[in-house]
Enzyme design. Sequence first.
Site, PDB file in Angstrom:
ATOM      1  N   TYR A  66     -57.160 -31.849  59.461  1.00 48.75           N
ATOM      2  CA  TYR A  66     -58.552 -32.266  59.270  1.00 48.75           C
ATOM      3  C   TYR A  66     -59.070 -32.872  60.552  1.00 48.75           C
ATOM      4  O   TYR A  66     -58.344 -33.610  61.233  1.00 48.75           O
ATOM      5  CB  TYR A  66     -58.654 -33.299  58.139  1.00 48.75           C
ATOM      6  N   GLU A  68     -62.848 -33.856  61.069  1.00 52.06           N
ATOM      7  CA  GLU A  68     -64.287 -34.133  61.035  1.00 52.06           C
ATOM      8  C   GLU A  68     -64.695 -34.971  62.240  1.00 52.06           C
ATOM      9  O   GLU A  68     -63.955 -35.863  62.661  1.00 52.06           O
ATOM     10  CB  GLU A  68     -64.666 -34.917  59.768  1.00 52.06           C
ATOM     11  N   ASP A 243     -81.817 -16.695  66.018  1.00 50.01           N
ATOM     12  CA  ASP A 243     -80.591 -16.331  65.308  1.00 50.01           C
ATOM     13  C   ASP A 243     -80.115 -15.012  65.917  1.00 50.01           C
ATOM     14  O   ASP A 243     -80.655 -13.945  65.622  1.00 50.01           O
ATOM     15  CB  ASP A 243     -80.916 -16.172  63.817  1.00 50.01           C
ATOM     16  N   THR A 272     -73.256 -15.703  64.720  1.00 51.97           N
ATOM     17  CA  THR A 272     -71.909 -15.500  64.193  1.00 51.97           C
ATOM     18  C   THR A 272     -71.017 -15.095  65.368  1.00 51.97           C
ATOM     19  O   THR A 272     -71.507 -14.769  66.455  1.00 51.97           O
ATOM     20  CB  THR A 272     -71.853 -14.373  63.149  1.00 51.97           C
ATOM     21  N   LYS A 275     -69.661 -10.228  64.597  1.00 50.84           N
ATOM     22  CA  LYS A 275     -70.389  -8.949  64.525  1.00 50.84           C
ATOM     23  C   LYS A 275     -70.212  -8.228  65.859  1.00 50.84           C
ATOM     24  O   LYS A 275     -69.092  -7.902  66.223  1.00 50.84           O
ATOM     25  CB  LYS A 275     -71.848  -9.216  64.157  1.00 50.84           C
ATOM     26  N   ARG A 281     -64.180 -14.333  61.940  1.00 50.75           N
ATOM     27  CA  ARG A 281     -65.325 -14.702  61.101  1.00 50.75           C
ATOM     28  C   ARG A 281     -65.704 -16.142  61.424  1.00 50.75           C
ATOM     29  O   ARG A 281     -64.856 -17.031  61.370  1.00 50.75           O
ATOM     30  CB  ARG A 281     -64.946 -14.627  59.612  1.00 50.75           C
TER      31      ARG A 281
HETATM   32  N1  DSN Z   1     -74.234 -10.085  56.081  1.00 48.60           N
HETATM   33  C1  DSN Z   1     -74.844  -9.969  57.374  1.00 48.60           C
HETATM   34  C2  DSN Z   1     -75.304  -8.603  57.646  1.00 48.60           C
HETATM   35  O1  DSN Z   1     -74.759  -7.677  57.081  1.00 48.60           O
HETATM   36  O2  DSN Z   1     -76.209  -8.412  58.454  1.00 48.60           O
HETATM   37  C3  DSN Z   1     -75.936 -10.930  57.556  1.00 48.60           C
HETATM   38  O3  DSN Z   1     -75.602 -12.160  56.996  1.00 48.60           O
END
Ligand code: DSN
Length: 479
Positions: A66, A68, A243, A272, A275, A281
């Site tokens: 942990y 925090e 974003d 994120t 991607k 993730r």
């Molecule tokens: N789930 C993502 C996407 O497929 O674009 C966005 O949160």
Amino acid sequence: MPVTPAQASTIYRQILDVIASVEPRIAAATAQELADQRASLKLIASENYASLPTLLTMGTWLSDKYAEGTIGHRFYAGCRNIDTVEAVAAEHAEALFGADHAYVQPHSGIDANLVAYWAILSQRVESPTLKRLEAKTVNDLSEADWEALRHEFNQQRVMGMSLDAGGHLTHGFRHNISGKMFQQKAYGTSADSGLVDYDALRATAKEFRPLIIVAGYSAYPRRINFAKMREIADEVGATLFVDMAHFAGLVAGKVFTGDENPVPFAHIVASTTHKSLRGPRGGFVLTSHEYADAVDHGCPMVLGGPLGHVMAAKAVAFAEARQPEFVTYAHQVAANAQALATGLTSRGLKLITGGTDNHLALIDVTDLGLTGRQAESALLDAGIVTNRNSIPRDPNGAWYTSGIRIGTPALTTRGFTESDFDEVADLIATVLKATSPTGTAKGASKAKYEIVDGVAAGVKARAAELLNANPLYPGLDLN
Ligand code: DSN
């Protein structure tokens, strides 16, 4: 290569044996997932394949701690190694994106966006109630004071791209907490070109006077001019929040430069890691010094304790993205998207905006007489994994939809190039043209469909040739 195929095979066979000794069904599902991913054309625009070093980094005891708080300022004892992990990850992220400050704790993109919203609210909201109560501590506040505070924070306004134009749920959509926290007004895309109309956006912003303008998307196939977005935000006194979850890899890989790179123009950028950036993730936030302290309060204000093992994997993925090979990869992602789009339009398919200049494209399937749901299912039958998606002003709503979203990050990681994507376009067109809705007594169902006999099997066989020529984790053998 940091992990040889022989090492990877030994490591993963042993890992699966250990898992199987406790719960064989989990070992089997893990092995099957690799087989499934290897055997399908993964075109989901938000997915990728993380490197084996990134994946291996997640499987350690860093998970057990942990921590925090922030680096050097934790609410638990014994965090020196987590401090190192978080500092290294932040250092790589700052260098990779040229940011003043990186906060690498968010567990997901939604968490990262919430941290950004909280940071903006805490920095920017002028609260008469708080001012009036300055001398009091939190414990002294009456129920009426709290009610007044809730009201003041909830009156804030946000403007984000509408969901059907390609925006994200967290940009103020009514079925997301962001749509409950804020008063929201969406901006869309031009009915003619399908592109963001900056003049219309400016006019709406002048009238609505938002606290926050959100730029970014999940299903918009074009680039955004962040210099222009910042100009508009400055004109109306809004904070520009970008974003970049979908296109972080294109920023890191220097495909989006100048006015298309959000980092120099946004007050806060959230993203994120998994991607187009191809990490584990998770999420992260980049800020100027102005918002750094507020963002660092993400945990415990918005987030649960940071995940040490995932921050470690983020550090590894950021380090990988700083290598010249990642620049080559990102440019190939964009070139492949162009090839895919050209391949589809030349075969008569209709794309929203007529094409793409990022990593994704959106097929409008209405002219084929299909819903997105039918098209998605038919493609899956042929081993092509996509997701249905709303198109602007979608007549079929957000469940059945009229679009199919496709993207190139994952297959580019496997080594696909432009000619492979032309073949992928042919496979998609072949399936969709051979698919038709099946009628019911009451009319055509929005979910049922049929494919001309033999087409799905034929496409699967052709896809297998492409997949075998571009193996996922080459040489990794679990048997
Ligand atoms: N789930 C993502 C996407 O497929 O674009 C966005 O949160």
